[in-house]
Design a protein around this motif. Sequence first.
Motif, mmCIF file in Angstrom:
data_model
loop_
_atom_site.group_PDB
_atom_site.id
_atom_site.type_symbol
_atom_site.label_atom_id
_atom_site.label_comp_id
_atom_site.label_asym_id
_atom_site.label_seq_id
_atom_site.Cartn_x
_atom_site.Cartn_y
_atom_site.Cartn_z
ATOM 1 N N GLY A 24 0.780 -1.230 0.000
ATOM 2 C CA GLY A 24 0.000 0.000 0.000
ATOM 3 C C GLY A 24 0.810 1.278 0.000
ATOM 4 N N LEU A 25 2.045 1.212 -0.476
ATOM 5 C CA LEU A 25 2.887 2.412 -0.514
ATOM 6 C C LEU A 25 2.935 2.984 -1.925
ATOM 7 C CD1 LEU A 25 6.051 1.636 1.639
ATOM 8 C CD2 LEU A 25 4.297 3.317 2.090
ATOM 9 N N SER A 26 2.810 4.290 -2.019
ATOM 10 C CA SER A 26 2.966 4.962 -3.310
ATOM 11 C C SER A 26 4.459 5.073 -3.634
ATOM 12 C CB SER A 26 2.356 6.360 -3.263
ATOM 13 O OG SER A 26 3.102 7.189 -2.388
ATOM 14 N N GLN A 27 4.741 5.364 -4.887
ATOM 15 C CA GLN A 27 6.128 5.609 -5.285
ATOM 16 C C GLN A 27 6.719 6.745 -4.454
ATOM 17 O OE1 GLN A 27 5.820 6.486 -9.467
ATOM 18 N NE2 GLN A 27 5.913 4.331 -10.059
ATOM 19 N N GLU A 28 5.947 7.800 -4.306
ATOM 20 C CA GLU A 28 6.426 8.967 -3.563
ATOM 21 C C GLU A 28 6.723 8.631 -2.105
ATOM 22 O OE1 GLU A 28 4.935 13.427 -2.255
ATOM 23 O OE2 GLU A 28 3.897 12.407 -3.888
ATOM 24 N N LYS A 29 5.814 7.910 -1.450
ATOM 25 C CA LYS A 29 6.028 7.574 -0.032
ATOM 26 C C LYS A 29 7.255 6.686 0.160
ATOM 27 C CE LYS A 29 1.442 8.373 1.703
ATOM 28 N NZ LYS A 29 0.393 7.969 2.601
ATOM 29 N N LEU A 30 7.453 5.731 -0.748
ATOM 30 C CA LEU A 30 8.641 4.883 -0.624
ATOM 31 C C LEU A 30 9.902 5.700 -0.891
ATOM 32 C CD1 LEU A 30 9.999 2.209 -0.093
ATOM 33 C CD2 LEU A 30 9.476 1.528 -2.450
ATOM 34 N N SER A 31 9.865 6.570 -1.861
ATOM 35 C CA SER A 31 11.019 7.438 -2.143
ATOM 36 C C SER A 31 11.379 8.268 -0.916
ATOM 37 C CB SER A 31 10.717 8.378 -3.314
ATOM 38 O OG SER A 31 10.557 7.686 -4.514
ATOM 39 N N LEU A 32 10.377 8.867 -0.300
ATOM 40 C CA LEU A 32 10.624 9.705 0.877
ATOM 41 C C LEU A 32 11.099 8.883 2.069
ATOM 42 C CD1 LEU A 32 7.628 12.190 0.543
ATOM 43 C CD2 LEU A 32 10.046 12.608 0.017
ATOM 44 N N VAL A 38 11.398 12.746 -4.426
ATOM 45 C CA VAL A 38 10.071 12.140 -4.625
ATOM 46 C C VAL A 38 9.989 11.283 -5.887
ATOM 47 C CG1 VAL A 38 8.806 13.846 -3.280
ATOM 48 C CG2 VAL A 38 9.152 14.230 -5.721
ATOM 49 N N GLY A 39 10.844 11.505 -6.861
ATOM 50 C CA GLY A 39 10.791 10.742 -8.098
ATOM 51 C C GLY A 39 11.716 9.540 -8.156
ATOM 52 N N PHE A 40 12.409 9.234 -7.062
ATOM 53 C CA PHE A 40 13.402 8.156 -7.070
ATOM 54 C C PHE A 40 12.812 6.821 -7.518
ATOM 55 C CE2 PHE A 40 15.743 4.711 -4.978
ATOM 56 C CZ PHE A 40 17.032 4.949 -5.447
ATOM 57 N N ILE A 41 11.726 6.397 -6.896
ATOM 58 C CA ILE A 41 11.111 5.109 -7.237
ATOM 59 C C ILE A 41 10.474 5.194 -8.627
ATOM 60 C CG2 ILE A 41 9.344 3.406 -6.611
ATOM 61 C CD1 ILE A 41 11.822 3.364 -4.785
ATOM 62 N N GLY A 42 9.801 6.284 -8.914
ATOM 63 C CA GLY A 42 9.181 6.457 -10.220
ATOM 64 C C GLY A 42 10.184 6.375 -11.356
ATOM 65 N N ASP A 43 11.384 6.908 -11.145
ATOM 66 C CA ASP A 43 12.420 6.827 -12.173
ATOM 67 C C ASP A 43 12.826 5.387 -12.437
ATOM 68 O OD1 ASP A 43 12.466 9.550 -12.537
ATOM 69 O OD2 ASP A 43 14.304 9.873 -11.364
ATOM 70 N N ARG A 44 12.777 4.545 -11.439
ATOM 71 C CA ARG A 44 13.151 3.147 -11.609
ATOM 72 C C ARG A 44 12.014 2.322 -12.215
ATOM 73 N NH1 ARG A 44 16.041 6.141 -9.326
ATOM 74 N NH2 ARG A 44 18.220 5.750 -8.986
ATOM 75 N N GLU A 45 10.801 2.689 -11.895
ATOM 76 C CA GLU A 45 9.657 1.934 -12.392
ATOM 77 C C GLU A 45 9.197 2.377 -13.784
ATOM 78 O OE1 GLU A 45 6.518 1.762 -9.483
ATOM 79 O OE2 GLU A 45 7.804 0.802 -8.007
ATOM 80 N N ALA A 46 9.659 3.510 -14.264
ATOM 81 C CA ALA A 46 9.255 4.018 -15.580
ATOM 82 C C ALA A 46 9.926 3.200 -16.675
ATOM 83 C CB ALA A 46 9.630 5.482 -15.715
ATOM 84 N N PRO A 47 9.146 2.662 -17.601
ATOM 85 C CA PRO A 47 9.731 1.830 -18.658
ATOM 86 C C PRO A 47 10.664 2.589 -19.593
ATOM 87 C CG PRO A 47 7.367 2.136 -19.008
ATOM 88 C CD PRO A 47 7.698 2.776 -17.701
ATOM 89 N N SER A 48 10.520 3.896 -19.678
ATOM 90 C CA SER A 48 11.354 4.679 -20.587
ATOM 91 C C SER A 48 12.692 5.090 -19.961
ATOM 92 C CB SER A 48 10.604 5.932 -21.031
ATOM 93 O OG SER A 48 10.323 6.744 -19.914
ATOM 94 N N LYS A 49 12.868 4.818 -18.699
ATOM 95 C CA LYS A 49 14.102 5.200 -17.999
ATOM 96 C C LYS A 49 15.046 4.005 -17.913
ATOM 97 C CE LYS A 49 12.540 9.264 -16.338
ATOM 98 N NZ LYS A 49 13.144 10.469 -15.934
ATOM 99 N N SER A 50 16.306 4.259 -17.661
ATOM 100 C CA SER A 50 17.257 3.170 -17.478
ATOM 101 C C SER A 50 17.824 3.173 -16.062
ATOM 102 C CB SER A 50 18.391 3.269 -18.505
ATOM 103 O OG SER A 50 19.112 4.473 -18.321
ATOM 104 N N ALA A 51 17.133 3.859 -15.137
ATOM 105 C CA ALA A 51 17.568 3.883 -13.742
ATOM 106 C C ALA A 51 17.338 2.511 -13.129
ATOM 107 C CB ALA A 51 16.798 4.941 -12.969
ATOM 108 N N LYS A 52 18.229 2.115 -12.253
ATOM 109 C CA LYS A 52 18.100 0.812 -11.607
ATOM 110 C C LYS A 52 18.482 0.923 -10.140
ATOM 111 C CE LYS A 52 22.449 -0.236 -13.810
ATOM 112 N NZ LYS A 52 23.090 -1.038 -14.832
ATOM 113 N N TYR A 53 18.192 -0.119 -9.404
ATOM 114 C CA TYR A 53 18.532 -0.173 -7.986
ATOM 115 C C TYR A 53 19.939 -0.719 -7.802
ATOM 116 C CZ TYR A 53 13.486 0.211 -7.239
ATOM 117 O OH TYR A 53 12.189 0.633 -7.236
#
Length: 78
Positions: A24-32, A38-53
Amino acid sequence: MATKLTEIELYVIARVREIRIDRGLSQEKLSLALNKGVGFIGDREAPSKSAKYNIKNLNEIAKILNCSPKDFWPEEAI
């Protein structure tokens, strides 16, 4: 030029997303919760990005999601 993510990287990203949503966590809440922007998780989950963990990220995410880092990995090698 961004490098293309590998199959294992895509798998791990998908598993983190699946567990995050299940908890039940949003991308923003997990990033924070990770003390990241706030965009850390979103950058990793976005298919157009190449960010990884990295390993440290995955360990911290596992603490927040109350799971094991092993939960992000497949049972068998990909």
